[in-house]
Design a protein around this motif. Sequence first.
Motif, PDB file in Angstrom:
ATOM      1  N   ALA A  31       0.826  -1.207   0.000  1.00  0.00           N
ATOM      2  CA  ALA A  31       0.000   0.000   0.000  1.00  0.00           C
ATOM      3  C   ALA A  31       0.861   1.257   0.000  1.00  0.00           C
ATOM      4  O   ALA A  31       0.512   2.268  -0.615  1.00  0.00           O
ATOM      5  CB  ALA A  31      -0.924  -0.001   1.214  1.00  0.00           C
ATOM      6  N   ALA A  32       2.011   1.200   0.678  1.00  0.00           N
ATOM      7  CA  ALA A  32       2.851   2.392   0.804  1.00  0.00           C
ATOM      8  C   ALA A  32       3.732   2.621  -0.410  1.00  0.00           C
ATOM      9  O   ALA A  32       3.960   3.761  -0.812  1.00  0.00           O
ATOM     10  CB  ALA A  32       3.717   2.272   2.066  1.00  0.00           C
ATOM     11  N   TYR A  33       4.247   1.545  -1.016  1.00  0.00           N
ATOM     12  CA  TYR A  33       5.269   1.711  -2.036  1.00  0.00           C
ATOM     13  C   TYR A  33       4.954   1.071  -3.381  1.00  0.00           C
ATOM     14  O   TYR A  33       5.746   1.158  -4.306  1.00  0.00           O
ATOM     15  CB  TYR A  33       6.600   1.127  -1.530  1.00  0.00           C
ATOM     16  N   ASP A  34       3.821   0.430  -3.511  1.00  0.00           N
ATOM     17  CA  ASP A  34       3.573  -0.361  -4.713  1.00  0.00           C
ATOM     18  C   ASP A  34       3.622   0.482  -5.977  1.00  0.00           C
ATOM     19  O   ASP A  34       4.156   0.070  -6.991  1.00  0.00           O
ATOM     20  CB  ASP A  34       2.218  -1.053  -4.605  1.00  0.00           C
ATOM     21  N   GLU A  35       3.056   1.675  -5.951  1.00  0.00           N
ATOM     22  CA  GLU A  35       2.986   2.472  -7.167  1.00  0.00           C
ATOM     23  C   GLU A  35       4.315   3.137  -7.473  1.00  0.00           C
ATOM     24  O   GLU A  35       4.629   3.419  -8.619  1.00  0.00           O
ATOM     25  CB  GLU A  35       1.883   3.534  -7.023  1.00  0.00           C
ATOM     26  N   ALA A  36       5.107   3.452  -6.441  1.00  0.00           N
ATOM     27  CA  ALA A  36       6.322   4.231  -6.656  1.00  0.00           C
ATOM     28  C   ALA A  36       7.534   3.382  -6.997  1.00  0.00           C
ATOM     29  O   ALA A  36       8.493   3.881  -7.561  1.00  0.00           O
ATOM     30  CB  ALA A  36       6.627   5.067  -5.403  1.00  0.00           C
ATOM     31  N   LEU A  37       7.515   2.101  -6.664  1.00  0.00           N
ATOM     32  CA  LEU A  37       8.694   1.269  -6.820  1.00  0.00           C
ATOM     33  C   LEU A  37       8.599   0.418  -8.079  1.00  0.00           C
ATOM     34  O   LEU A  37       7.519   0.019  -8.501  1.00  0.00           O
ATOM     35  CB  LEU A  37       8.875   0.353  -5.600  1.00  0.00           C
ATOM     36  N   SER A  38       9.766   0.143  -8.641  1.00  0.00           N
ATOM     37  CA  SER A  38       9.836  -0.770  -9.776  1.00  0.00           C
ATOM     38  C   SER A  38       9.675  -2.206  -9.288  1.00  0.00           C
ATOM     39  O   SER A  38       9.631  -2.477  -8.088  1.00  0.00           O
ATOM     40  CB  SER A  38      11.179  -0.611 -10.479  1.00  0.00           C
ATOM     41  N   LEU A  39       9.592  -3.139 -10.246  1.00  0.00           N
ATOM     42  CA  LEU A  39       9.419  -4.544  -9.876  1.00  0.00           C
ATOM     43  C   LEU A  39      10.573  -5.019  -9.017  1.00  0.00           C
ATOM     44  O   LEU A  39      10.373  -5.677  -7.999  1.00  0.00           O
ATOM     45  CB  LEU A  39       9.300  -5.410 -11.145  1.00  0.00           C
ATOM     46  N   ARG A  40      11.814  -4.681  -9.412  1.00  0.00           N
ATOM     47  CA  ARG A  40      12.966  -5.138  -8.651  1.00  0.00           C
ATOM     48  C   ARG A  40      12.953  -4.559  -7.247  1.00  0.00           C
ATOM     49  O   ARG A  40      13.254  -5.254  -6.268  1.00  0.00           O
ATOM     50  CB  ARG A  40      14.240  -4.700  -9.377  1.00  0.00           C
ATOM     51  N   GLU A  41      12.592  -3.290  -7.127  1.00  0.00           N
ATOM     52  CA  GLU A  41      12.545  -2.668  -5.814  1.00  0.00           C
ATOM     53  C   GLU A  41      11.409  -3.249  -4.981  1.00  0.00           C
ATOM     54  O   GLU A  41      11.534  -3.387  -3.757  1.00  0.00           O
ATOM     55  CB  GLU A  41      12.391  -1.155  -5.964  1.00  0.00           C
ATOM     56  N   ARG A  42      10.293  -3.587  -5.619  1.00  0.00           N
ATOM     57  CA  ARG A  42       9.196  -4.218  -4.879  1.00  0.00           C
ATOM     58  C   ARG A  42       9.624  -5.576  -4.345  1.00  0.00           C
ATOM     59  O   ARG A  42       9.319  -5.952  -3.216  1.00  0.00           O
ATOM     60  CB  ARG A  42       7.966  -4.371  -5.774  1.00  0.00           C
ATOM     61  N   LEU A  43      10.334  -6.337  -5.174  1.00  0.00           N
ATOM     62  CA  LEU A  43      10.794  -7.644  -4.717  1.00  0.00           C
ATOM     63  C   LEU A  43      11.758  -7.507  -3.545  1.00  0.00           C
ATOM     64  O   LEU A  43      11.707  -8.295  -2.591  1.00  0.00           O
ATOM     65  CB  LEU A  43      11.476  -8.378  -5.881  1.00  0.00           C
ATOM     66  N   ASP A  44      12.637  -6.501  -3.598  1.00  0.00           N
ATOM     67  CA  ASP A  44      13.548  -6.293  -2.476  1.00  0.00           C
ATOM     68  C   ASP A  44      12.787  -5.907  -1.219  1.00  0.00           C
ATOM     69  O   ASP A  44      13.126  -6.337  -0.110  1.00  0.00           O
ATOM     70  CB  ASP A  44      14.566  -5.203  -2.825  1.00  0.00           C
ATOM     71  N   ALA A  45      11.755  -5.075  -1.388  1.00  0.00           N
ATOM     72  CA  ALA A  45      10.954  -4.687  -0.220  1.00  0.00           C
ATOM     73  C   ALA A  45      10.239  -5.892   0.371  1.00  0.00           C
ATOM     74  O   ALA A  45      10.164  -6.051   1.600  1.00  0.00           O
ATOM     75  CB  ALA A  45       9.948  -3.603  -0.622  1.00  0.00           C
ATOM     76  N   ILE A  46       9.702  -6.754  -0.488  1.00  0.00           N
ATOM     77  CA  ILE A  46       9.026  -7.962  -0.003  1.00  0.00           C
ATOM     78  C   ILE A  46      10.017  -8.862   0.727  1.00  0.00           C
ATOM     79  O   ILE A  46       9.731  -9.388   1.813  1.00  0.00           O
ATOM     80  CB  ILE A  46       8.366  -8.700  -1.181  1.00  0.00           C
ATOM     81  N   ALA A  47      11.190  -9.044   0.126  1.00  0.00           N
ATOM     82  CA  ALA A  47      12.200  -9.895   0.762  1.00  0.00           C
ATOM     83  C   ALA A  47      12.617  -9.326   2.115  1.00  0.00           C
ATOM     84  O   ALA A  47      12.818 -10.065   3.081  1.00  0.00           O
ATOM     85  CB  ALA A  47      13.411 -10.037  -0.156  1.00  0.00           C
ATOM     86  N   GLY A  48      12.761  -7.996   2.180  1.00  0.00           N
ATOM     87  CA  GLY A  48      13.139  -7.389   3.448  1.00  0.00           C
ATOM     88  C   GLY A  48      12.099  -7.597   4.522  1.00  0.00           C
ATOM     89  O   GLY A  48      12.424  -7.876   5.678  1.00  0.00           O
ATOM     90  N   THR A  49      10.833  -7.460   4.164  1.00  0.00           N
ATOM     91  CA  THR A  49       9.767  -7.680   5.145  1.00  0.00           C
ATOM     92  C   THR A  49       9.742  -9.125   5.616  1.00  0.00           C
ATOM     93  O   THR A  49       9.594  -9.404   6.809  1.00  0.00           O
ATOM     94  CB  THR A  49       8.414  -7.303   4.527  1.00  0.00           C
ATOM     95  N   MET A  50       9.895 -10.071   4.687  1.00  0.00           N
ATOM     96  CA  MET A  50       9.910 -11.486   5.076  1.00  0.00           C
ATOM     97  C   MET A  50      11.114 -11.796   5.960  1.00  0.00           C
ATOM     98  O   MET A  50      11.007 -12.541   6.946  1.00  0.00           O
ATOM     99  CB  MET A  50       9.949 -12.359   3.818  1.00  0.00           C
ATOM    100  N   ALA A  51      12.274 -11.232   5.619  1.00  0.00           N
ATOM    101  CA  ALA A  51      13.475 -11.501   6.416  1.00  0.00           C
ATOM    102  C   ALA A  51      13.320 -10.982   7.834  1.00  0.00           C
ATOM    103  O   ALA A  51      13.781 -11.611   8.793  1.00  0.00           O
ATOM    104  CB  ALA A  51      14.690 -10.853   5.742  1.00  0.00           C
ATOM    105  N   CYS A  52      12.645  -9.842   7.982  1.00  0.00           N
ATOM    106  CA  CYS A  52      12.432  -9.297   9.323  1.00  0.00           C
ATOM    107  C   CYS A  52      11.588 -10.243  10.163  1.00  0.00           C
ATOM    108  O   CYS A  52      11.837 -10.426  11.350  1.00  0.00           O
ATOM    109  CB  CYS A  52      11.771  -7.922   9.216  1.00  0.00           C
ATOM    110  N   HIS A  53      10.596 -10.883   9.535  1.00  0.00           N
ATOM    111  CA  HIS A  53       9.743 -11.815  10.280  1.00  0.00           C
ATOM    112  C   HIS A  53      10.454 -13.128  10.568  1.00  0.00           C
ATOM    113  O   HIS A  53      10.127 -13.802  11.542  1.00  0.00           O
ATOM    114  CB  HIS A  53       8.455 -12.087   9.488  1.00  0.00           C
ATOM    115  N   GLY A  54      11.398 -13.506   9.741  1.00  0.00           N
ATOM    116  CA  GLY A  54      12.033 -14.799   9.912  1.00  0.00           C
ATOM    117  C   GLY A  54      13.331 -14.777  10.690  1.00  0.00           C
ATOM    118  O   GLY A  54      13.970 -15.814  10.845  1.00  0.00           O
ATOM    119  N   SER A  55      13.738 -13.632  11.195  1.00  0.00           N
ATOM    120  CA  SER A  55      15.023 -13.531  11.877  1.00  0.00           C
ATOM    121  C   SER A  55      14.872 -13.786  13.375  1.00  0.00           C
ATOM    122  O   SER A  55      13.780 -13.746  13.937  1.00  0.00           O
ATOM    123  CB  SER A  55      15.632 -12.142  11.651  1.00  0.00           C
TER     124      SER A  55
END
Length: 610
Positions: free
Chosen positions: A536-560
């Motif tokens: 919701a915050a970044y979907d429109e402003a970020l490219s596909l690669r940046e969206r994937l990095d954001a998703i990976a970062g969020t998942m990594a935060c939950h899995g650490s």
Amino acid sequence: MSIRRLPSHLVNRIAAGEVVERPASALKELVENAIDSGATRISVVLAAGGVDRIEVADDGCGMTPSEIALALERHATSKLPESLLGENGDIDCVATLGFRGEALPSIASVARLTIESRPAGAEGWARTIDNGALERDGPAALPPGTRVVAEALFAQVPARRKFLRSARSEYAACLDVVRRLAMARPDIAFSLEHDGRRTLSVAAADSRPARVAALTDRALADNSVAIDLERDGHVLGGVAGLPTFHRGVADHQYLFVNGRPVRDRLLIGAIRGAYAEMMPRDRHAVVALFLDVPPSEVDVNVHPAKTEVRFRDPALVRGMIVSGLRRALDAAGHRVAHSAPADIMALWQQEYQHPLPATEGGGGGALFGGPLEPNAPTPSPPPMGEGLRLNDHRPTFFAAPPAARAVPDWTPPPTATDFPLGVARGQVAKTYIVAEAADGLVLVDQHAAHERLVLERMRAALAGGRVASQALLIPEVVELDEPACDRLEARVAELAEFGLELERFGARAMLVRATPALLGSGDPRGLVTDLADELAAYDEALSLRERLDAIAGTMACHGSVRAGRVLSPAEMNALLREMEVTPHSGQCNHGRPTWVKLDLKSVAKLFGRS
């Protein structure tokens, strides 16, 4: 109103509005002229931020009297060779910093401009123009080279002068101009004086990294990586600060194209993309990048002040900068920026503790076996958690147990000298790992460090095709609002690449069938909720690669590994060993450092040892 030709003095003032915006603009043009003259030494003197006086002296080729007069005419320049002046000439092949021939007449139309010049083996000559009117033209005594003085800028144009900022602000802009030009040419000596005080001085023959460190922050030399990349005739060099060596503004990003300082949105965006997921969003990297491209591949004639450029292949340039920075930062491994511990040493200073009052028996109180007074109240211990503190003046005889633990380990511990991050010796507050290295004490934030490790594992798995998933025995239903479910449903395929398998489950719910195996047994509900907020915050402003990095970062935060989890010595050492071989492990996904070191000298100072 009929069409008529404007008088020359008005034409020059209009041109001055494009070229001479402020004192820094005039200074930039004059210093660029000195560089193009072949100078090896350039000195700048300013008064009142350049508003009252700008003086630029060089030891370049100099000019004859006729050349001085011609230089003060519009569109007269010596910087374009004959091969570029014909009908078939290619203006894109210009190699000098200036070529328009507008700067000197524009400055002379809004200030009192004096040019003194002398070629080697000839007599010197001076010419003064006061706001467009010739005031003096005659011989002058000076060493070989040129000296240009601009005084009382905009004195007769009050509408322009009132928009100038304070002298301090104008001086800061002038200093930035000289710093950038000096950084671009380490083979030239530069000096700058302001109101009688020398504020900048660099010698010639510096290397690029040495010149960059001398003109920015000397700590950059120890907290940076070198950039060296060549691709399709394009060469990228310079230095880039570590992700933990950042600033609050982007003023410390220096970009050069073919030796020309520029402020290009494409290059700035490429730097931001290269540091994505390694730095907080409100912080900026410290870099000095030098890009050399064939002259035919870049257009420098797109801005009157020549501060912007246009590339023939912008995708190649952006990809080159991102990959060059990423490759250099990957090689940095677990390095982080180490600031001097002087600012925190005061927190550790031992202060005088007042002794307990002595009893009548002359003893030191009950603690040392002395008798207590018969009716003396028994001191009560402080509340839990209020034990020994830094700079705490209270008696601490009833301190709570320290927030650390000791685990029996009968195996011989490894030697601290065998590993860069040392060997784990304990855990403090169930959050920080204390390790002993050969040259000091290392503190590691276990959550931040493991968060980065999980992210890099996910990136590596994604580069190999797909992140492994772990199916849930019982799919979990996560209730969200309808727009959030719509956003997640639109990204189901992308999320599946990370091992997160989702299905729409009605209008206001998502069904989680599998989670990334790297995350272990986490919280699927919290993970999906946070991902919905990220989209919701970044979907429109970020490219596909940046969206994937954001998703990976969020998942990594939950899995650490979370703060508050007790780790065994084996787990702590395993975390340290993986950090040593993982790229970017010196900072977490949000740009904060994952570990800090207190060297042995600083430890010795805490105890008064020399």
